[in-house]
Design a protein around this motif. Structure first.
Motif, PDB file in Angstrom:
ATOM      1  N   ALA A  33      23.593  42.930  92.166  1.00  0.00           N
ATOM      2  CA  ALA A  33      23.889  44.361  92.038  1.00  0.00           C
ATOM      3  C   ALA A  33      22.655  45.178  92.411  1.00  0.00           C
ATOM      4  O   ALA A  33      21.541  44.668  92.439  1.00  0.00           O
ATOM      5  CB  ALA A  33      24.314  44.687  90.606  1.00  0.00           C
ATOM      6  N   ASP A  37      24.856  50.388  92.414  1.00  0.00           N
ATOM      7  CA  ASP A  37      26.016  49.738  91.806  1.00  0.00           C
ATOM      8  C   ASP A  37      26.108  50.075  90.320  1.00  0.00           C
ATOM      9  O   ASP A  37      27.201  50.308  89.804  1.00  0.00           O
ATOM     10  CB  ASP A  37      25.955  48.222  91.975  1.00  0.00           C
ATOM     11  CG  ASP A  37      26.125  47.781  93.416  1.00  0.00           C
ATOM     12  OD1 ASP A  37      26.797  48.497  94.196  1.00  0.00           O
ATOM     13  OD2 ASP A  37      25.571  46.716  93.772  1.00  0.00           O
ATOM     14  N   GLN A  41      29.497  51.778  89.351  1.00  0.00           N
ATOM     15  CA  GLN A  41      30.439  50.852  88.735  1.00  0.00           C
ATOM     16  C   GLN A  41      30.365  50.825  87.207  1.00  0.00           C
ATOM     17  O   GLN A  41      31.036  50.018  86.566  1.00  0.00           O
ATOM     18  CB  GLN A  41      30.211  49.445  89.280  1.00  0.00           C
ATOM     19  CG  GLN A  41      30.482  49.342  90.763  1.00  0.00           C
ATOM     20  CD  GLN A  41      30.290  47.940  91.286  1.00  0.00           C
ATOM     21  OE1 GLN A  41      30.521  46.962  90.576  1.00  0.00           O
ATOM     22  NE2 GLN A  41      29.861  47.828  92.523  1.00  0.00           N
TER      23      GLN A  41
END
Length: 92
Positions: A33, A37, A41
Motif C-alpha cells: 500500500a 492508498d 481506502q
C-alpha cells in the motif's frame, strides 16, 4: 461485535498506525500500500481488515496500539473477525 463497531476500531487502529513513524513504513512495505492508498481506502472494510491483519501479527504491536487507544487487548482480533474475509480463514 458488529460491522460498524469493527470499522470504527479499525479506523482508530489505522490512525494509530499512520502516526507511528517506525511501524507505518513496515505496513506499507508488507502490504504494498501507499500513503495515498491509506487516504483513499480508509473507509473500505477490506482495507481496514488488512490493517488489523497486519497489526495482529505481532503481540507487541497489539499491546502498543491498545495501550495508546485504551482498548482491551482482545479488541483488534474481535474487530478483525467482524470484518470481511475472516469467515474464510482456514488454519489447516
Amino acid at each position: 461485535m458488529n460491522l460498524e463497531q469493527a470499522e470504527t476500531i479499525a479506523l482508530r487502529a489505522l490512525g494509530w498506525l499512520a502516526a507511528n513513524d517506525d511501524l507505518c513504513p513496515v505496513f506499507l512495505g508488507a502490504t504494498g500500500a501507499s500513503i495515498d492508498d491509506i487516504r483513499t481506502q480508509a473507509t473500505e472494510p477490506a482495507f481496514l481488515a488488512s490493517v488489523l491483519d497486519f497489526l495482529t501479527m505481532d503481540d507487541e504491536w497489539v499491546v502498543q496500539m491498545c495501550d495508546a487507544l485504551e482498548l482491551p487487548y482482545e479488541t483488534p482480533l474481535q474487530a478483525r473477525y467482524a470484518l470481511p474475509g475472516a469467515e474464510s480463514v482456514h488454519w489447516t
